[in-house]
Write an enzyme that holds these catalytic residues in place. Structure first.
Site, PDB file in Angstrom:
ATOM      1  N   LYS A  60     -17.996   6.328  -5.466  1.00  0.00           N
ATOM      2  CA  LYS A  60     -18.246   6.587  -6.898  1.00  0.00           C
ATOM      3  C   LYS A  60     -18.164   5.270  -7.690  1.00  0.00           C
ATOM      4  O   LYS A  60     -18.960   5.029  -8.594  1.00  0.00           O
ATOM      5  CB  LYS A  60     -17.217   7.584  -7.457  1.00  0.00           C
ATOM      6  CG  LYS A  60     -17.393   9.022  -6.971  1.00  0.00           C
ATOM      7  CD  LYS A  60     -16.349   9.922  -7.637  1.00  0.00           C
ATOM      8  CE  LYS A  60     -16.012  11.194  -6.871  1.00  0.00           C
ATOM      9  NZ  LYS A  60     -17.114  12.008  -6.427  1.00  0.00           N
ATOM     10  N   ARG A  83      -6.137   1.572  -0.030  1.00  0.00           N
ATOM     11  CA  ARG A  83      -5.084   1.571   0.998  1.00  0.00           C
ATOM     12  C   ARG A  83      -4.476   2.977   1.106  1.00  0.00           C
ATOM     13  O   ARG A  83      -4.396   3.724   0.129  1.00  0.00           O
ATOM     14  CB  ARG A  83      -4.011   0.523   0.721  1.00  0.00           C
ATOM     15  CG  ARG A  83      -3.062   0.841  -0.452  1.00  0.00           C
ATOM     16  CD  ARG A  83      -1.695   1.325   0.030  1.00  0.00           C
ATOM     17  NE  ARG A  83      -0.819   1.700  -1.070  1.00  0.00           N
ATOM     18  CZ  ARG A  83      -0.771   2.907  -1.582  1.00  0.00           C
ATOM     19  NH1 ARG A  83      -1.564   3.857  -1.138  1.00  0.00           N
ATOM     20  NH2 ARG A  83       0.068   3.192  -2.567  1.00  0.00           N
ATOM     21  N   SER A  89       6.110   4.024   5.181  1.00  0.00           N
ATOM     22  CA  SER A  89       6.382   3.868   3.747  1.00  0.00           C
ATOM     23  C   SER A  89       6.428   5.218   3.048  1.00  0.00           C
ATOM     24  O   SER A  89       7.097   5.378   2.034  1.00  0.00           O
ATOM     25  CB  SER A  89       5.417   2.889   3.087  1.00  0.00           C
ATOM     26  OG  SER A  89       4.176   3.462   2.910  1.00  0.00           O
ATOM     27  N   LYS A  93       9.579   6.465   0.923  1.00  0.00           N
ATOM     28  CA  LYS A  93       9.458   6.968  -0.449  1.00  0.00           C
ATOM     29  C   LYS A  93      10.083   8.361  -0.570  1.00  0.00           C
ATOM     30  O   LYS A  93      10.751   8.662  -1.553  1.00  0.00           O
ATOM     31  CB  LYS A  93       7.982   7.005  -0.863  1.00  0.00           C
ATOM     32  CG  LYS A  93       7.795   7.407  -2.302  1.00  0.00           C
ATOM     33  CD  LYS A  93       6.518   6.883  -2.885  1.00  0.00           C
ATOM     34  CE  LYS A  93       6.500   7.091  -4.373  1.00  0.00           C
ATOM     35  NZ  LYS A  93       5.373   6.446  -5.010  1.00  0.00           N
ATOM     36  N   ALA A  94       9.855   9.192   0.450  1.00  0.00           N
ATOM     37  CA  ALA A  94      10.442  10.545   0.443  1.00  0.00           C
ATOM     38  C   ALA A  94      11.967  10.437   0.405  1.00  0.00           C
ATOM     39  O   ALA A  94      12.640  11.174  -0.320  1.00  0.00           O
ATOM     40  CB  ALA A  94       9.984  11.325   1.663  1.00  0.00           C
ATOM     41  N   ARG A 117      -7.629   0.120  -5.796  1.00  0.00           N
ATOM     42  CA  ARG A 117      -7.436  -0.917  -6.810  1.00  0.00           C
ATOM     43  C   ARG A 117      -8.811  -1.419  -7.251  1.00  0.00           C
ATOM     44  O   ARG A 117      -9.629  -1.789  -6.412  1.00  0.00           O
ATOM     45  CB  ARG A 117      -6.606  -2.048  -6.203  1.00  0.00           C
ATOM     46  CG  ARG A 117      -6.073  -3.009  -7.209  1.00  0.00           C
ATOM     47  CD  ARG A 117      -4.972  -3.842  -6.600  1.00  0.00           C
ATOM     48  NE  ARG A 117      -3.724  -3.120  -6.448  1.00  0.00           N
ATOM     49  CZ  ARG A 117      -2.787  -3.430  -5.557  1.00  0.00           C
ATOM     50  NH1 ARG A 117      -2.974  -4.430  -4.722  1.00  0.00           N
ATOM     51  NH2 ARG A 117      -1.672  -2.730  -5.505  1.00  0.00           N
ATOM     52  N   GLU A 179      -4.248   7.531  -6.457  1.00  0.00           N
ATOM     53  CA  GLU A 179      -3.791   6.679  -7.565  1.00  0.00           C
ATOM     54  C   GLU A 179      -4.749   5.488  -7.681  1.00  0.00           C
ATOM     55  O   GLU A 179      -4.975   4.783  -6.698  1.00  0.00           O
ATOM     56  CB  GLU A 179      -2.374   6.159  -7.332  1.00  0.00           C
ATOM     57  CG  GLU A 179      -1.888   5.355  -8.546  1.00  0.00           C
ATOM     58  CD  GLU A 179      -0.625   4.551  -8.284  1.00  0.00           C
ATOM     59  OE1 GLU A 179       0.450   5.020  -8.672  1.00  0.00           O
ATOM     60  OE2 GLU A 179      -0.731   3.450  -7.689  1.00  0.00           O
TER      61      GLU A 179
HETATM   62  P1  0O2 Z   1       2.154  -0.139  -3.147  1.00  0.00           P
HETATM   63  O1  0O2 Z   1       2.318  -0.516  -1.743  1.00  0.00           O
HETATM   64  O2  0O2 Z   1       1.495  -1.192  -3.982  1.00  0.00           O
HETATM   65  O3  0O2 Z   1       1.532   1.199  -3.348  1.00  0.00           O
HETATM   66  P2  0O2 Z   1       6.317   5.744  -8.065  1.00  0.00           P
HETATM   67  O4  0O2 Z   1       4.829   5.509  -7.879  1.00  0.00           O
HETATM   68  O5  0O2 Z   1       6.636   7.169  -8.355  1.00  0.00           O
HETATM   69  O6  0O2 Z   1       7.087   5.160  -6.924  1.00  0.00           O
HETATM   70  P3  0O2 Z   1       6.374   4.504 -10.605  1.00  0.00           P
HETATM   71  O7  0O2 Z   1       7.132   3.252 -10.984  1.00  0.00           O
HETATM   72  O8  0O2 Z   1       6.419   5.626 -11.588  1.00  0.00           O
HETATM   73  O9  0O2 Z   1       6.921   4.942  -9.227  1.00  0.00           O
HETATM   74  O10 0O2 Z   1       4.882   4.223 -10.349  1.00  0.00           O
HETATM   75  P4  0O2 Z   1       3.960   3.232 -11.089  1.00  0.00           P
HETATM   76  O11 0O2 Z   1       4.619   2.611 -12.252  1.00  0.00           O
HETATM   77  O12 0O2 Z   1       2.684   3.971 -11.314  1.00  0.00           O
HETATM   78  O13 0O2 Z   1       3.764   2.073 -10.009  1.00  0.00           O
HETATM   79  C1  0O2 Z   1       3.311   2.348  -8.736  1.00  0.00           C
HETATM   80  C2  0O2 Z   1       2.533   1.171  -8.152  1.00  0.00           C
HETATM   81  O14 0O2 Z   1       2.155   0.238  -9.172  1.00  0.00           O
HETATM   82  C3  0O2 Z   1       3.336   0.359  -7.160  1.00  0.00           C
HETATM   83  O15 0O2 Z   1       3.171   0.958  -5.919  1.00  0.00           O
HETATM   84  C4  0O2 Z   1       2.657  -1.010  -7.230  1.00  0.00           C
HETATM   85  O16 0O2 Z   1       1.438  -1.010  -6.495  1.00  0.00           O
HETATM   86  C5  0O2 Z   1       2.310  -1.109  -8.685  1.00  0.00           C
HETATM   87  N1  0O2 Z   1       3.420  -1.718  -9.438  1.00  0.00           N
HETATM   88  C6  0O2 Z   1       4.233  -1.098 -10.332  1.00  0.00           C
HETATM   89  N2  0O2 Z   1       5.105  -1.967 -10.848  1.00  0.00           N
HETATM   90  C7  0O2 Z   1       4.865  -3.167 -10.283  1.00  0.00           C
HETATM   91  C8  0O2 Z   1       5.447  -4.471 -10.423  1.00  0.00           C
HETATM   92  O17 0O2 Z   1       6.379  -4.717 -11.168  1.00  0.00           O
HETATM   93  N3  0O2 Z   1       4.899  -5.460  -9.659  1.00  0.00           N
HETATM   94  C9  0O2 Z   1       3.858  -5.251  -8.806  1.00  0.00           C
HETATM   95  N4  0O2 Z   1       3.408  -6.277  -8.098  1.00  0.00           N
HETATM   96  N5  0O2 Z   1       3.299  -4.026  -8.640  1.00  0.00           N
HETATM   97  C10 0O2 Z   1       3.793  -3.010  -9.369  1.00  0.00           C
HETATM   98  P5  0O2 Z   1       4.258   0.848  -4.775  1.00  0.00           P
HETATM   99  O18 0O2 Z   1       4.458   2.188  -4.212  1.00  0.00           O
HETATM  100  O19 0O2 Z   1       5.462   0.092  -5.265  1.00  0.00           O
HETATM  101  O20 0O2 Z   1       3.637  -0.043  -3.678  1.00  0.00           O
END
Ligand code: 0O2
Length: 243
Positions: A60, A83, A89, A93-94, A117, A179
């Site tokens: 899309k 990804r 992982s 997370k769980a 992304r 996401e």
């Molecule tokens: P990965 O491997 O990148 O997927 P949750 O998603 O419920 O754990 P939250 O904080 O509500 O928690 O989610 P949010 O804010 O939507 O952020 C989720 C993802 O955004 C993260 O996924 C990162 O990819 C990115 N992200 C959020 N905050 C930061 C940050 O401070 N620095 C960087 N580099 N990336 C960030 P994951 O699961 O951490 O990892």
């Protein structure tokens, strides 16, 4: 001749299933190992479904990109990547969220198993692409977090959307959450460095490094604004929607 020891082939049922999960189940308590081994088998089905959802989103995005280019002679998307969370992982997370070891519960509760992304040239393009994508009838928006309008305290900036997309299987249609992170090149540059630094310090980033990262986020934001202004001076602000 290569004399290095070869990894031995899995012999027991548990080892075979463990190989499928990518985890070493032999080091875990037997009850947990058996549970994870069962989850590992179901995880392969889940992975396939989520992989299909990622392909749907990627396709899309590429259609949107090609159509935009065709209509406006302008490409708002620099790069699209996807990804799938590994079982490791997902289990981590769980555990963090204190969810039981149950794949059905994880499907319901963990909405970033599949992630996409989308890196855009400018901030305005981030919102353009987000609007065009989420206006599609076959995309259901579950939630939006705008860390561009309101960056995180550490400086993290991106627009997050959790959506559900239909996946067409031979057995029927299923809706899968994905996401999507929309960001500019400068935001992406910052986020990947931040990720590497957090990894190096195992999450405990020293205060001076954290401060400098925050300043770098401000510099990335300034750069985004300057580049967008420069682009507008040369080309105008460009199309806002499909015409
Ligand atoms: P990965 O491997 O990148 O997927 P949750 O998603 O419920 O754990 P939250 O904080 O509500 O928690 O989610 P949010 O804010 O939507 O952020 C989720 C993802 O955004 C993260 O996924 C990162 O990819 C990115 N992200 C959020 N905050 C930061 C940050 O401070 N620095 C960087 N580099 N990336 C960030 P994951 O699961 O951490 O990892």
């Amino acid at each position: 001749m290569d004399d290095s020891p070869k990894p031995s082939a899995p012999s027991t049922d548990l080892e075979r299933l463990g190989a499928g999960t990518g985890m070493d189940l032999s080091t875990m308590p037997p009850g947990l190992a058996q549970r994870l081994a069962t989850i590992g088998a179901d995880f392969r089905q889940l992975s396939l479904e989520y992989e299909f959802a990622l392909r749907e989103v990627e396709t899309k995005m590429h259609i949107l990109q090609d159509e935009f280019l065709h209509l406006h002679d302008y490409n708002p998307i620099e790069h699209v990547s996807t990804r799938l969370k590994t079982l490791d992982s997902l289990v981590a997370k769980a555990n963090r969220r204190e969810l039981p070891m149950d794949l059905d519960i994880w499907r319901r509760e963990i909405l970033d198993i599949a992630g996409t992304r989308v890196t855009c040239s400018f901030r305005r393009d981030v919102y353009r692409v987000f609007d065009l994508f989420t206006e599609r009838q076959d995309v259901e928006v579950i939630s939006v977090k705008d860390y561009i309008a309101q960056p995180k305290a550490n400086g993290y900036s991106s627009l997050h959307a959790t959506v559900r997309v239909p996946v067409y299987l031979s057995t029927g249609v299923i809706l899968i959450p994905v996401e999507i992170q929309f960001r500019t090149i400068a935001m992406d540059f910052w986020a990947s460095l931040d990720h590497k630094i957090k990894y190096k310090y195992d999450g405990e980033v020293p205060a001076d490094v954290a401060d400098e990262l925050q300043e770098a986020a401000q510099a990335a934001d300034d750069l985004d604004r300057r580049m967008e202004n420069l682009h507008d001076r040369v080309h105008g602000s460009g199309p806002t929607l499909f015409v």
